[in-house]
Design a protein around this motif. Structure first.
Motif, PDB file in Angstrom:
ATOM      1  N   GLY A 238      -1.533  -8.117   8.198  1.00 28.46           N
ATOM      2  CA  GLY A 238      -1.308  -6.844   7.514  1.00 28.46           C
ATOM      3  C   GLY A 238      -2.477  -5.891   7.579  1.00 28.46           C
ATOM      4  N   THR A 239      -3.610  -6.375   8.056  1.00 30.10           N
ATOM      5  CA  THR A 239      -4.774  -5.491   8.115  1.00 30.10           C
ATOM      6  C   THR A 239      -4.922  -4.850   9.500  1.00 30.10           C
ATOM      7  OG1 THR A 239      -6.206  -7.307   8.785  1.00 30.10           O
ATOM      8  CG2 THR A 239      -6.029  -6.873   6.418  1.00 30.10           C
TER       9      THR A 239
ATOM     10  N   CYS B   4       1.536  -2.291   7.447  1.00 27.01           N
ATOM     11  CA  CYS B   4       2.898  -2.708   7.846  1.00 27.01           C
ATOM     12  C   CYS B   4       3.879  -1.624   7.438  1.00 27.01           C
ATOM     13  CB  CYS B   4       3.329  -3.995   7.154  1.00 27.01           C
ATOM     14  SG  CYS B   4       2.203  -5.366   7.261  1.00 27.01           S
TER      15      CYS B   4
ATOM     16  N   GLY C 163       9.069  -6.258  -2.986  1.00 28.90           N
ATOM     17  CA  GLY C 163       7.993  -5.529  -2.329  1.00 28.90           C
ATOM     18  C   GLY C 163       6.628  -5.941  -2.839  1.00 28.90           C
ATOM     19  N   GLU C 164       6.586  -6.303  -4.113  1.00 22.20           N
ATOM     20  CA  GLU C 164       5.310  -6.714  -4.710  1.00 22.20           C
ATOM     21  C   GLU C 164       4.708  -7.913  -4.006  1.00 22.20           C
ATOM     22  OE1 GLU C 164       5.417  -7.406  -8.913  1.00 22.20           O
ATOM     23  OE2 GLU C 164       6.577  -5.585  -9.248  1.00 22.20           O
ATOM     24  N   MET C 165       5.555  -8.714  -3.406  1.00 19.33           N
ATOM     25  CA  MET C 165       5.035  -9.913  -2.724  1.00 19.33           C
ATOM     26  C   MET C 165       4.265  -9.542  -1.459  1.00 19.33           C
ATOM     27  SD  MET C 165       8.303 -12.435  -3.031  1.00 19.33           S
ATOM     28  CE  MET C 165       7.469 -13.811  -2.231  1.00 19.33           C
ATOM     29  N   GLY C 166       4.552  -8.374  -0.946  1.00 17.14           N
ATOM     30  CA  GLY C 166       3.886  -7.957   0.285  1.00 17.14           C
ATOM     31  C   GLY C 166       4.639  -8.450   1.508  1.00 17.14           C
ATOM     32  N   CYS C 167       4.416  -7.807   2.619  1.00  6.78           N
ATOM     33  CA  CYS C 167       5.151  -8.118   3.850  1.00  6.78           C
ATOM     34  C   CYS C 167       4.744  -9.474   4.418  1.00  6.78           C
ATOM     35  CB  CYS C 167       4.902  -7.032   4.884  1.00  6.78           C
ATOM     36  SG  CYS C 167       5.151  -5.366   4.242  1.00  6.78           S
ATOM     37  N   VAL C 168       3.414  -9.684   4.449  1.00  6.25           N
ATOM     38  CA  VAL C 168       2.869 -10.867   5.126  1.00  6.25           C
ATOM     39  C   VAL C 168       3.314 -12.165   4.451  1.00  6.25           C
ATOM     40  CG1 VAL C 168       0.709 -12.035   5.719  1.00  6.25           C
ATOM     41  CG2 VAL C 168       0.928  -9.568   6.045  1.00  6.25           C
ATOM     42  N   ALA C 169       3.502 -12.103   3.135  1.00  6.71           N
ATOM     43  CA  ALA C 169       3.876 -13.320   2.407  1.00  6.71           C
ATOM     44  C   ALA C 169       5.155 -13.928   2.980  1.00  6.71           C
ATOM     45  CB  ALA C 169       4.063 -12.991   0.928  1.00  6.71           C
TER      46      ALA C 169
ATOM     47  N   LYS D 234      11.586   3.719   1.233  1.00  7.93           N
ATOM     48  CA  LYS D 234      10.128   3.649   1.024  1.00  7.93           C
ATOM     49  C   LYS D 234       9.773   3.047  -0.329  1.00  7.93           C
ATOM     50  CE  LYS D 234       8.932   7.294   4.180  1.00  7.93           C
ATOM     51  NZ  LYS D 234       8.402   8.594   4.456  1.00  7.93           N
TER      52      LYS D 234
ATOM     53  N   PHE E 269      10.720   0.529  -1.501  1.00 10.29           N
ATOM     54  CA  PHE E 269      10.740  -0.938  -1.439  1.00 10.29           C
ATOM     55  C   PHE E 269       9.444  -1.542  -1.972  1.00 10.29           C
ATOM     56  CE2 PHE E 269       9.544  -4.730   1.129  1.00 10.29           C
ATOM     57  CZ  PHE E 269      10.407  -5.621   0.532  1.00 10.29           C
ATOM     58  N   ALA E 270       8.319  -0.869  -1.670  1.00 12.57           N
ATOM     59  CA  ALA E 270       7.010  -1.409  -2.085  1.00 12.57           C
ATOM     60  C   ALA E 270       6.916  -1.581  -3.595  1.00 12.57           C
ATOM     61  CB  ALA E 270       5.899  -0.485  -1.605  1.00 12.57           C
ATOM     62  N   ASP E 271       7.707  -0.804  -4.323  1.00 15.20           N
ATOM     63  CA  ASP E 271       7.628  -0.873  -5.785  1.00 15.20           C
ATOM     64  C   ASP E 271       8.631  -1.854  -6.385  1.00 15.20           C
ATOM     65  OD1 ASP E 271       5.726   1.131  -5.694  1.00 15.20           O
ATOM     66  OD2 ASP E 271       7.269   2.698  -5.691  1.00 15.20           O
ATOM     67  N   THR E 272       9.392  -2.503  -5.542  1.00 16.08           N
ATOM     68  CA  THR E 272      10.385  -3.441  -6.059  1.00 16.08           C
ATOM     69  C   THR E 272       9.753  -4.815  -6.234  1.00 16.08           C
ATOM     70  OG1 THR E 272      11.109  -4.164  -3.871  1.00 16.08           O
ATOM     71  CG2 THR E 272      12.220  -2.230  -4.801  1.00 16.08           C
TER      72      THR E 272
ATOM     73  N   VAL F  78       1.796  -1.496  -6.188  1.00 12.72           N
ATOM     74  CA  VAL F  78       1.893  -2.944  -6.301  1.00 12.72           C
ATOM     75  C   VAL F  78       1.788  -3.668  -4.965  1.00 12.72           C
ATOM     76  CG1 VAL F  78       3.156  -3.060  -8.456  1.00 12.72           C
ATOM     77  CG2 VAL F  78       4.379  -2.612  -6.339  1.00 12.72           C
ATOM     78  N   LEU F  79       1.998  -2.974  -3.882  1.00 18.65           N
ATOM     79  CA  LEU F  79       1.937  -3.627  -2.579  1.00 18.65           C
ATOM     80  C   LEU F  79       0.507  -4.068  -2.294  1.00 18.65           C
ATOM     81  CD1 LEU F  79       3.809  -4.068  -0.053  1.00 18.65           C
ATOM     82  CD2 LEU F  79       2.617  -2.132   0.940  1.00 18.65           C
ATOM     83  N   PRO F  80       0.337  -5.337  -1.890  1.00 20.91           N
ATOM     84  CA  PRO F  80      -1.027  -5.740  -1.544  1.00 20.91           C
ATOM     85  C   PRO F  80      -1.630  -4.781  -0.529  1.00 20.91           C
ATOM     86  CG  PRO F  80       0.474  -7.603  -1.475  1.00 20.91           C
ATOM     87  CD  PRO F  80       1.308  -6.391  -1.675  1.00 20.91           C
TER      88      PRO F  80
ATOM     89  N   VAL G 262      12.330   0.390   7.677  1.00 24.58           N
ATOM     90  CA  VAL G 262      12.429   0.260   6.220  1.00 24.58           C
ATOM     91  C   VAL G 262      12.661   1.667   5.664  1.00 24.58           C
ATOM     92  CG1 VAL G 262      11.255  -0.559   4.127  1.00 24.58           C
ATOM     93  CG2 VAL G 262      10.880  -1.724   6.305  1.00 24.58           C
TER      94      VAL G 262
ATOM     95  N   SER H 258      -3.597  -5.136   1.766  1.00 25.57           N
ATOM     96  CA  SER H 258      -3.659  -5.587   3.153  1.00 25.57           C
ATOM     97  C   SER H 258      -2.365  -5.313   3.908  1.00 25.57           C
ATOM     98  CB  SER H 258      -3.957  -7.079   3.185  1.00 25.57           C
ATOM     99  OG  SER H 258      -2.920  -7.763   2.521  1.00 25.57           O
ATOM    100  N   ASP H 259      -1.277  -5.065   3.191  1.00 22.39           N
ATOM    101  CA  ASP H 259       0.015  -4.869   3.848  1.00 22.39           C
ATOM    102  C   ASP H 259       0.378  -3.401   4.042  1.00 22.39           C
ATOM    103  OD1 ASP H 259       0.160  -7.557   3.838  1.00 22.39           O
ATOM    104  OD2 ASP H 259       1.946  -7.708   2.589  1.00 22.39           O
TER     105      ASP H 259
ATOM    106  N   HIS I 265       6.467   0.861   9.401  1.00 22.38           N
ATOM    107  CA  HIS I 265       7.897   0.525   9.315  1.00 22.38           C
ATOM    108  C   HIS I 265       8.697   1.491   8.438  1.00 22.38           C
ATOM    109  CE1 HIS I 265       8.402  -3.192  11.672  1.00 22.38           C
ATOM    110  NE2 HIS I 265       7.095  -3.278  11.510  1.00 22.38           N
TER     111      HIS I 265
END
Lengths: 367, 101
Positions: free
Chosen positions: A32-33, B73, A20-26, A12, A14-17, B65-67, A9, B69-70, B77
């Motif tokens: 994710g822990t 990841c 990205g807000e949905m999180g990877c695991v979703a 970086k 991406f987390a703020d998009t 905003v990233l959960p 990725v 728990s993620d 990555h």
């Protein structure tokens, strides 16, 4: 592309998009822990399931996607199933799953990554591209016929004029409704329903009519011939794809070398949407032994469909070589699919499209 | 060579004088003030609307905003070094396929 690059990725931010807000695991599952790779990747989905991911927000598009031929592969199913029988389909299905099913694609394999069938891997970090990168997605799969014809990569044959003059990417013609399946019918095949795209639909070539200044655009030609009949150059014909598996159980195929030609024949799918008598035909790479590795006589209804299929070549020219003069076509059997062009195994299959030589338009006096 | 005084210096002076006069006049006379048009409100019903209830200001949203728990990841990555270190070597399988796909 190295394995690690496929999952890198690089953006970086991406987390703020919004995605990205949905999180990877979703979307991808996993844990994710977890700090350790294997634990983090438990139950991971490299390719998210549309219903769990995209569908959460893009509901209409994701729901309709099951109608998209890219998702359903219904075009392949239709073409193969019509040649099999109830008794042989389960054996062909095994072959289909091993060799054909990988061409299926998902939302993410156009909008985020490369299609799995081309090796997969993120296309540009984890960016979501509203318009997929054409060279990695569309022509990544539709390469040997569409890409090579469109960009003039077949030695000695010119590129499509939409590319050379217009620089038009795929999406200029093949738009979201077609790609996403958000149409009001369930297509069984690429050429089900009205032409998408149609040459004279929308703003494109809307001025073509029997009253325009082009002599060959009289009502006889326009009513009886698909546009490509005059406006394409030669395009690729493929023969005899045979599929099998290696000793290590790896699926592979062997196909005869392709040939470049142009063949006009009778329209096998004449309808209100495609009313023309004459259309361009392309030889598709099937023969009665295509699936022979999986059993004997698996295509008992081989003659149910032509091996020279209705085609819309991506080799469009202002005027094709068969239309430079009237008699490049009139009285010229070389540009028509005639019985001499057929191989012994395909005579029955092509009876609806092969042109009776007596029906080839007679030579005319050039103006 | 004799020089005649050009006639247009007189004309220019005249025009300049006239312009100043016009401009001065324009500045000194005020434009007519439009009469405000007052809408007759006698026919409008005034709704008996309760005064708005004050609302609390929205809580500040976190910028990350990233959960949480993620985070692990992404920490891996987005790190090409870590990814290369932990990547499983992909087996290259020579394709037996022949011809154009």
């Amino acid at each position: 592309m190295e394995g690690w690059e496929k999952a890198f990725v690089s953006n970086k931010e991406f987390a703020d998009t919004i995605h990205g807000e949905m999180g990877c695991v979703a979307c991808h599952g996993g844990d994710g822990t977890a700090e350790e790779k294997n634990a983090a990747h438990s139950d991971i989905r490299k390719v998210p399931i549309t219903a769990d991911a995209c569908d959460q927000c893009h509901t209409d598009t994701a729901d309709a996607h099951s109608k998209s031929l890219h998702e359903s592969l219904q075009g392949y199913y239709t073409a193969v199933q019509q040649r099999t029988s109830d008794e042989t389909w389960h054996q062909v299905q095994e072959a289909f799953d091993n060799h054909c099913d990988s061409c299926h694609t998902t939302c993410g394999q156009c909008h985020v990554s490369r299609p799995a069938t081309t090796g997969g891997g993120l296309a540009a970090g984890h960016q979501f591209k509203k318009i997929p990168p054409m060279n990695l997605t569309c022509t990544g799969c539709h390469g040997s016929r569409v890409n090579d014809e469109y960009k003039g990569l077949n030695e000695g044959f010119p590129a499509d004029v939409h590319w050379t003059k217009g620089g038009m990417p795929c999406f200029d013609c093949h738009q979201a409704d077609e790609m996403h399946g958000t149409m009001d019918f369930q297509p069984n095949h690429r050429y089900d329903g009205p032409p998408t795209p149609g040459c004279i639909s929308g703003d494109c070539h809307a001025d073509v009519s029997a009253n325009d200044a082009i002599a060959a655009h009289d009502s006889t030609h326009l009513d009886t011939m698909a546009c490509a009949t005059c406006h394409t150059t030669e395009y690729k014909q493929c023969y005899s794809c045979h599929v099998q598996k290696s000793d290590d159980d790896i699926p592979y195929f062997k196909i005869e070398p392709s040939q470049m030609s142009l063949k006009i024949g009778y329209n096998p799918i004449q309808s209100e949407d495609r009313p023309w008598k004459w259309v361009t035909l392309r030889h598709i790479p099937i023969d009665p032994e295509t699936f022979a590795y999986y059993g004997d006589n698996l295509l008992p209804n081989f003659d149910n469909r032509p091996t020279w299929e209705y085609a819309t070549p991506h080799a469009i020219q202002k005027v094709g070589p068969q239309a430079k003069t009237c008699n490049d076509c009139h009285g010229n059997p070389d540009v028509f699919l005639t019985p001499d062009d057929l191989l012994p195994y395909e005579i029955g299959a092509n009876k609806t499209v092969v042109v009776d030589p007596k029906d080839i338009p007679q030579p005319v006096e050039e103006p | 060579m004799s020089h005649k005084k050009p006639k247009h210096s007189f004309i220019i002076s005249l025009l300049l004088g006239l312009s100043i006069a016009v401009l001065t006049g324009a500045c000194s006379s005020s434009p007519p003030i439009p009469t405000p048009r007052v809408r007759d409100r006698s026919d409008i019903e005034i709704a008996n609307v309760p005064p708005p209830t004050p609302t609390l200001a929205p809580e500040a949203t976190p910028t990350a905003v990233l959960p949480a728990s993620d985070e692990s990841c992404l920490s891996c990555h987005t790190d090409d070094g870590k990814l290369q270190e932990t990547a499983k070597q992909e087996e290259t399988v020579e394709s037996l396929s022949e011809g154009e796909g």
